[in-house]
Design an enzyme around this catalytic site. Structure first.
Site, PDB file in Angstrom:
ATOM      1  N   PRO A  13     -25.374 -27.816  -7.087  1.00 12.59           N
ATOM      2  CA  PRO A  13     -26.724 -27.559  -7.578  1.00 12.59           C
ATOM      3  C   PRO A  13     -27.169 -26.138  -7.256  1.00 12.59           C
ATOM      4  O   PRO A  13     -27.001 -25.656  -6.135  1.00 12.59           O
ATOM      5  CB  PRO A  13     -27.566 -28.596  -6.836  1.00 12.59           C
ATOM      6  CG  PRO A  13     -26.772 -28.952  -5.629  1.00 12.59           C
ATOM      7  CD  PRO A  13     -25.341 -28.839  -6.029  1.00 12.59           C
ATOM      8  N   GLU A  14     -27.721 -25.461  -8.264  1.00 13.17           N
ATOM      9  CA  GLU A  14     -28.222 -24.102  -8.098  1.00 13.17           C
ATOM     10  C   GLU A  14     -29.702 -24.088  -8.454  1.00 13.17           C
ATOM     11  O   GLU A  14     -30.314 -25.146  -8.603  1.00 13.17           O
ATOM     12  CB  GLU A  14     -27.377 -23.139  -8.932  1.00 13.17           C
ATOM     13  CG  GLU A  14     -25.904 -23.214  -8.539  1.00 13.17           C
ATOM     14  CD  GLU A  14     -24.990 -22.286  -9.340  1.00 13.17           C
ATOM     15  OE1 GLU A  14     -25.483 -21.254  -9.853  1.00 13.17           O
ATOM     16  OE2 GLU A  14     -23.796 -22.594  -9.454  1.00 13.17           O
ATOM     17  N   LYS A  74     -32.161 -22.266  -3.421  1.00 14.90           N
ATOM     18  CA  LYS A  74     -31.572 -23.597  -3.566  1.00 14.90           C
ATOM     19  C   LYS A  74     -32.082 -24.559  -2.494  1.00 14.90           C
ATOM     20  O   LYS A  74     -31.433 -25.552  -2.177  1.00 14.90           O
ATOM     21  CB  LYS A  74     -30.046 -23.473  -3.517  1.00 14.90           C
ATOM     22  CG  LYS A  74     -29.471 -22.702  -4.698  1.00 14.90           C
ATOM     23  CD  LYS A  74     -27.954 -22.623  -4.678  1.00 14.90           C
ATOM     24  CE  LYS A  74     -27.443 -21.490  -3.858  1.00 14.90           C
ATOM     25  NZ  LYS A  74     -25.974 -21.322  -3.956  1.00 14.90           N
TER      26      LYS A  74
END
Length: 324
Positions: free
Chosen positions: A2-3, A60
């Site tokens: 996930p970014e 993030k």
């Protein structure tokens, strides 16, 4: 992994569905690798009876502001994700939890039930995430050490150019440095460099003003679009590198092989009479994005200081390798 777009989608889901509601139940996993610096029992006790005031993000990292501290903070790591029962939350590439899995998931690290019955969970299958309980998440690492957020605090072109001119490391490595700019990970970095036609290994300090302008534009457009569609990759434009990079296999863009698409930009550089150095850079972009099975040709290109004749010869070798 996930970014920024995926974490922002999670933040929005919490904001839209959970803000203003009271926590009536909390289950925190007994996992000291993920639950950092506090026992699961103390974590649970600190959540119970609290009202969620807001959901916040930088880079993030996400944290929930409650009606009194301390606040839960989530560093998503490689596979951290937010799920809300009965609510569609974006499922990024290689998501760990399926709709048919048990609820809450066996990978759940923090499970919360709210006073209206809504439930949400933060999961992490690979256990690289960090969940903390902090009085002020922005005042301590990792959030305090982050550079400007790529979406919320974008650099101007001039500031970006001045910053890059002082950095003698590869441009991709710099984009991944969260202390330089926060929120960009591997897929976003690859996408923005691909769209800006900049080789990932080019030294940041050698980027021309024109290249930095293209990079600045690409960062803005890629991140804003990905956030706009809640990081749902099925809505990303078909010509984005994202759709081809995961399996490292050649694909087609607008009915043509990707290598032909890359050849076009090399040809356009020649046609526009750019400096030889920029032509070489554009050519090396082709070398970077060729499939793994072309490693021999790629190494031949990237391991040499090329004269113009060698450049043409290398181009011919690549072309022949793709025809064969």
């Amino acid at each position: 992994m996930p970014e920024l777009p995926e974490v922002e989608a999670a933040r929005r889901a919490i904001h839209d569905n959970c803000v203003g509601k009271k926590i009536t139940k909390a289950i925190v996993a007994e996992d000291s690798k993920v639950i950092d610096g506090v026992s699961h029992a103390d974590f649970e006790a600190s959540l119970l009876g609290k009202t969620i005031v807001s959901a916040n993000r930088k880079g993030k990292n996400m944290w929930l502001e409650l009606d009194s501290p301390p606040f839960p903070s989530f560093q998503f790591g490689m596979a951290g994700a937010v799920y809300i029962k009965g609510v569609a939350v974006t499922k990024y590439k290689r998501s760990a939890v399926k709709d048919t899995d048990e609820w809450p998931s066996k990978y759940s690290k923090v499970f919360v039930q709210l006073d209206d019955g809504l439930e949400f969970s933060f999961t992490d299958k690979r256990r690289f995430a960090k969940v903390r309980l902090l009085k002020d998440p922005t005042s301590v690492p990792p959030i305090s050490e982050l550079g400007p957020d790529a979406l919320l605090e974008p650099m101007t072109e001039d500031v970006l150019f001045a910053s890059l001119s002082k950095k003698k490391i590869s441009i991709k490595a710099l984009l991944l440095d969260q202390s330089f700019i926060s929120g960009i990970g591997n897929w976003v970095a690859d996408e923005v460099l691909y769209q800006a036609r900049i080789h990932p290994e080019q030294s940041s300090a050698t980027l021309s003003k024109e290249c930095v302008e293209a990079l600045h534009k690409s960062i803005k457009e890629v991140i804003e679009f990905a956030v706009q569609v809640d990081a749902e990759s099925i809505h990303f434009p078909r010509e984005w590198l994202f759709h081809f990079r995961w399996g490292k296999r050649p694909g087609k863009v607008n009915g043509k092989k990707m290598v032909i698409h890359m050849w076009f930009f090399f040809y356009r550089s020649l046609k526009n009479r750019l400096k030889l150095e920029q032509i070489v850079i554009n050519f090396l972009v082709i070398g970077f994005f060729i499939p793994v099975k072309r490693n021999r040709e790629r190494c031949w290109l990237m391991g040499r200081k090329l004269s113009l004749s060698q450049l043409v010869a290398g181009l011919q070798r690549l072309y022949q390798s793709f025809r064969s």
